[in-house]
Design an enzyme around this catalytic site. Structure first.
Site, PDB file in Angstrom:
ATOM      1  N   LYS A   1       5.826  -4.915 -18.355  1.00  0.00           N
ATOM      2  CA  LYS A   1       5.804  -3.839 -17.361  1.00  0.00           C
ATOM      3  C   LYS A   1       5.981  -2.474 -18.053  1.00  0.00           C
ATOM      4  O   LYS A   1       6.327  -2.414 -19.250  1.00  0.00           O
ATOM      5  CB  LYS A   1       6.927  -4.091 -16.344  1.00  0.00           C
TER       6      LYS A   1
ATOM      7  N   HIS B   1       6.871  -9.744 -16.642  1.00  0.00           N
ATOM      8  CA  HIS B   1       6.513 -10.629 -15.537  1.00  0.00           C
ATOM      9  C   HIS B   1       5.871 -11.892 -16.089  1.00  0.00           C
ATOM     10  O   HIS B   1       5.129 -11.829 -17.059  1.00  0.00           O
ATOM     11  CB  HIS B   1       5.510  -9.932 -14.601  1.00  0.00           C
TER      12      HIS B   1
HETATM   13  P1  RTP Z   1       8.421 -11.615 -11.953  1.00  0.00           P
HETATM   14  O1  RTP Z   1       7.494 -12.118 -10.858  1.00  0.00           O
HETATM   15  O2  RTP Z   1       8.278 -10.137 -12.213  1.00  0.00           O
HETATM   16  O3  RTP Z   1       8.434 -12.454 -13.182  1.00  0.00           O
HETATM   17  O4  RTP Z   1       9.856 -11.740 -11.373  1.00  0.00           O
HETATM   18  P2  RTP Z   1      10.445 -12.992 -10.664  1.00  0.00           P
HETATM   19  O5  RTP Z   1       9.387 -13.948 -10.244  1.00  0.00           O
HETATM   20  O6  RTP Z   1      11.510 -13.452 -11.587  1.00  0.00           O
HETATM   21  O7  RTP Z   1      11.088 -12.320  -9.368  1.00  0.00           O
HETATM   22  P3  RTP Z   1      10.498 -12.019  -7.916  1.00  0.00           P
HETATM   23  O8  RTP Z   1      11.535 -12.407  -6.942  1.00  0.00           O
HETATM   24  O9  RTP Z   1       9.099 -12.544  -7.762  1.00  0.00           O
HETATM   25  O10 RTP Z   1      10.472 -10.437  -7.958  1.00  0.00           O
HETATM   26  C1  RTP Z   1       9.439  -9.770  -8.604  1.00  0.00           C
HETATM   27  C2  RTP Z   1       9.973  -8.528  -9.230  1.00  0.00           C
HETATM   28  O11 RTP Z   1      10.495  -7.673  -8.228  1.00  0.00           O
HETATM   29  C3  RTP Z   1      11.554  -6.911  -8.759  1.00  0.00           C
HETATM   30  N1  RTP Z   1      12.734  -7.075  -7.931  1.00  0.00           N
HETATM   31  N2  RTP Z   1      13.477  -6.075  -7.561  1.00  0.00           N
HETATM   32  N3  RTP Z   1      16.443  -6.391  -5.551  1.00  0.00           N
HETATM   33  C4  RTP Z   1      15.506  -5.762  -6.237  1.00  0.00           C
HETATM   34  O12 RTP Z   1      15.499  -4.579  -6.384  1.00  0.00           O
HETATM   35  C5  RTP Z   1      14.459  -6.571  -6.826  1.00  0.00           C
HETATM   36  N4  RTP Z   1      14.319  -7.883  -6.742  1.00  0.00           N
HETATM   37  C6  RTP Z   1      13.207  -8.199  -7.448  1.00  0.00           C
HETATM   38  C7  RTP Z   1      11.799  -7.371 -10.153  1.00  0.00           C
HETATM   39  O13 RTP Z   1      11.120  -6.503 -11.053  1.00  0.00           O
HETATM   40  C8  RTP Z   1      11.137  -8.739 -10.184  1.00  0.00           C
HETATM   41  O14 RTP Z   1      10.728  -9.084 -11.481  1.00  0.00           O
END
Ligand code: RTP
Length: 155
Positions: free
Chosen positions: A16, A122
């Protein structure tokens, strides 16, 4: 070997804008390379906000969706496809938990990030998302098939 190559899975990984701006590209690439995964596509792009919304469409009802899409489109993203046995699941393991406060030391986010909104990388979370994300970010002809010399020592 050809039969096995057909079975090798692929995942979509993106560094990112925070990871690119912080100069963490080579550090992250080397972790995937040293593990034994193979790079089959790579490009540096600044996604539009509309494109970011497509990429994160599953999260459209979450309160952080808008900020997240603004952030993803705020600068260069290094989009990649990596290939290897178990790469979808193990790629997520290399990356670590979504919230860097909960990622284990030794993982990319555990070692290199501090807050969830700036978690630098990601990775696709399953075979279906991997397929969809690769198709969203890359044309089929961008995916390069080749045999690396190391493969016979990895498999
Ligand atoms: P990614 O898709 O980026 O690998 O992340 P992930 O599956 O581990 O997490 P996901 O729940 O799909 O969330 C995607 C991205 O959203 C941002 N996020 N911000 N509470 C918050 O502010 C929050 N929660 C999630 C993060 O950048 C996360 O990687």
């Amino acid at each position: 070997q050809e039969a096995r190559a057909a079975e090798l899975e692929r995942t979509f990984i993106a560094i990112k804008p925070d990871g690119v701006q912080r100069g963490l590209v080579s550090e992250i690439l080397s972790r995937f390379e040293r593990k034994g995964f193979k790079l089959v596509a790579i490009k540096l792009v600044v996604p539009s906000k509309e494109f970011a919304q497509k990429h994160y469409h599953d999260l459209k009802d979450r309160p952080f969706f808008n900020g997240l899409c603004d952030f993803l489109s705020s600068g260069p993203v290094l989009a990649m496809v990596w290939e290897g046995e178990g790469v979808i699941k193990y790629g997520r393991k290399l990356i670590g938990a979504t919230d860097p406060q909960k990622s284990e030391p030794g993982t990319i986010r555990g070692d290199l990030a501090v807050v969830v909104g700036r978690n630098i990388i990601h990775g696709s979370d399953g075979p279906e998302t991997a397929k969809a994300e690769i198709a969203l970010w890359f044309e089929p002809r961008d995916l390069v098939s080749y045999t690396s010399n190391e493969e016979k020592w990895i498999y």
